[in-house]
Write a protein that holds these residues in place. Structure first.
Motif, PDB file in Angstrom:
ATOM      1  N   THR A 120       0.790  -1.096  -0.087  1.00  0.00           N
ATOM      2  CA  THR A 120      -0.249   0.108   0.005  1.00  0.00           C
ATOM      3  C   THR A 120       0.935   1.287  -0.065  1.00  0.00           C
ATOM      4  O   THR A 120       1.793   1.487   1.052  1.00  0.00           O
ATOM      5  CB  THR A 120      -1.049   0.179   1.305  1.00  0.00           C
ATOM      6  N   GLU A 121       0.530   2.193  -0.966  1.00  0.00           N
ATOM      7  CA  GLU A 121       1.471   3.516  -1.153  1.00  0.00           C
ATOM      8  C   GLU A 121       1.612   4.240   0.075  1.00  0.00           C
ATOM      9  O   GLU A 121       0.346   4.172   0.751  1.00  0.00           O
ATOM     10  CB  GLU A 121       0.758   4.040  -2.461  1.00  0.00           C
ATOM     11  N   SER A 122       2.582   4.773   0.668  1.00  0.00           N
ATOM     12  CA  SER A 122       2.906   5.497   1.775  1.00  0.00           C
ATOM     13  C   SER A 122       1.568   6.701   1.653  1.00  0.00           C
ATOM     14  O   SER A 122       1.322   7.552   0.823  1.00  0.00           O
ATOM     15  CB  SER A 122       3.944   6.047   1.704  1.00  0.00           C
ATOM     16  N   LYS A 177      -1.699   6.149   1.514  1.00  0.00           N
ATOM     17  CA  LYS A 177      -2.877   5.935   0.902  1.00  0.00           C
ATOM     18  C   LYS A 177      -3.394   4.749   1.682  1.00  0.00           C
ATOM     19  O   LYS A 177      -2.928   3.944   2.658  1.00  0.00           O
ATOM     20  CB  LYS A 177      -2.744   5.563  -0.460  1.00  0.00           C
ATOM     21  N   GLY A 203      -0.613   2.565   4.050  1.00  0.00           N
ATOM     22  CA  GLY A 203       0.761   2.651   4.061  1.00  0.00           C
ATOM     23  C   GLY A 203       1.250   3.859   4.715  1.00  0.00           C
ATOM     24  O   GLY A 203       1.017   4.989   4.897  1.00  0.00           O
ATOM     25  N   THR A 222       7.259   4.061   3.285  1.00  0.00           N
ATOM     26  CA  THR A 222       7.808   3.427   2.098  1.00  0.00           C
ATOM     27  C   THR A 222       8.277   1.989   2.746  1.00  0.00           C
ATOM     28  O   THR A 222       8.465   1.139   1.793  1.00  0.00           O
ATOM     29  CB  THR A 222       8.865   3.976   1.486  1.00  0.00           C
ATOM     30  N   THR A 230      12.114  -0.689  -1.780  1.00  0.00           N
ATOM     31  CA  THR A 230      11.166  -0.867  -2.707  1.00  0.00           C
ATOM     32  C   THR A 230      11.495  -1.555  -3.836  1.00  0.00           C
ATOM     33  O   THR A 230      12.803  -1.741  -4.058  1.00  0.00           O
ATOM     34  CB  THR A 230      10.457   0.375  -3.192  1.00  0.00           C
TER      35      THR A 230
END
Length: 249
Positions: A37-39, A41, A71, A74, A107
């Protein structure tokens, strides 16, 4: 990097040949890859499966597990699961709740086809699903990507979160190999191999395996993982249809 691919592929073949006495976790039939999950979000996945053929008490049982994730940054994301089940002719009921946190050192990078992460889970579950009612899990995640191929392997260690559990600590290896046909369409095989109690105990569930033919694709902003699987042995589930639906926000 080739040796990573050989190691994961070898583990997949080994899993597929294990004897089949499945006791499957019904709430989440998934091999974790490099999704995150994107930071900052929020994400929502609906884990669903239906026992198309089996024995009582799970024959024609429908299970839905919403997973709400966030998120943190990262390197970390977190999620909560709500386990629900619908038996034929009965009202839906809850089977408990689980929390998870996932960590990765970095990542995914185009410079390296290999990716790894660690997932931590703790849950309070219904007794019919888990005799000790509380559970903890550590999941080691390894992924190797070299387009059009993706290979993934998860090692799960599960233990009840109490001093004197009824069920011993167990381990499971889940693997996935898939091929990108075009764009966002990938097809492959998922294998779920329950290795049983870490310390040999004849009274505990023994080794098992289940295999799914699966596809990953997207429709607009919606993501899908769908599959059909076969299990045999101790589990009442025999043929299971599953779908994981990524709901866009």
């Amino acid at each position: 990097m080739r040796r990573y691919a050989v190691a994961i592929a070898s583990a997949f073949i080994f899993d597929a040949l294990l004897p089949a006495d499945v006791i499957a976790a019904p709430e989440e039939i998934q091999v974790y890859l490099d999704d995150f999950t994107e930071s900052g979000k929020t994400g929502l996945d609906l884990h669903t499966n239906y026992v198309a053929s089996g024995q009582n008490p799970t024959n024609h049982q429908f299970r839905v597990t919403p997973e709400l994730s966030y998120g943190i940054n990262t390197n970390w994301d977190a999620a909560v699961y709500f386990l629900t089940v619908k038996d034929p002719g009965e009202a839906p009921e809850t089977d408990g709740m689980k929390l998870r946190a996932r960590w990765r050192p970095k990542t995914p990078s185009a410079d390296s086809p290999f990716y790894w992460a660690v997932n931590f889970e703790a849950g309070e579950l219904s007794q019919r699903f888990y005799p000790d009612e509380t559970s903890g899990e550590i999941k080691l995640i390894g992924v190797w990507k070299a387009d059009p191929w993706t290979l993934g392997m998860n090692l799960n260690i599960d233990r009840a979160l109490k001093s004197h559990p009824v069920q011993a600590a167990t381990s499971e290896i889940d693997t996935k190999i898939e091929y990108r046909i075009r764009g966002g369409l990938l097809v492959g095989i998922e294998n779920y191999s329950f290795l049983g109690a870490i310390h040999n105990d004849p009274s505990q569930p023994q080794s098992s395996a289940a295999n799914y033919l699966a596809a990953d694709f997207n429709l607009g902003k919606w993501d899908f993982n769908v599959g059909i699987g076969h299990a045999s042995g101790q589990t009442p589930d025999k043929i299971v249809l599953k779908a994981i639906i990524g709901v866009p926000f």
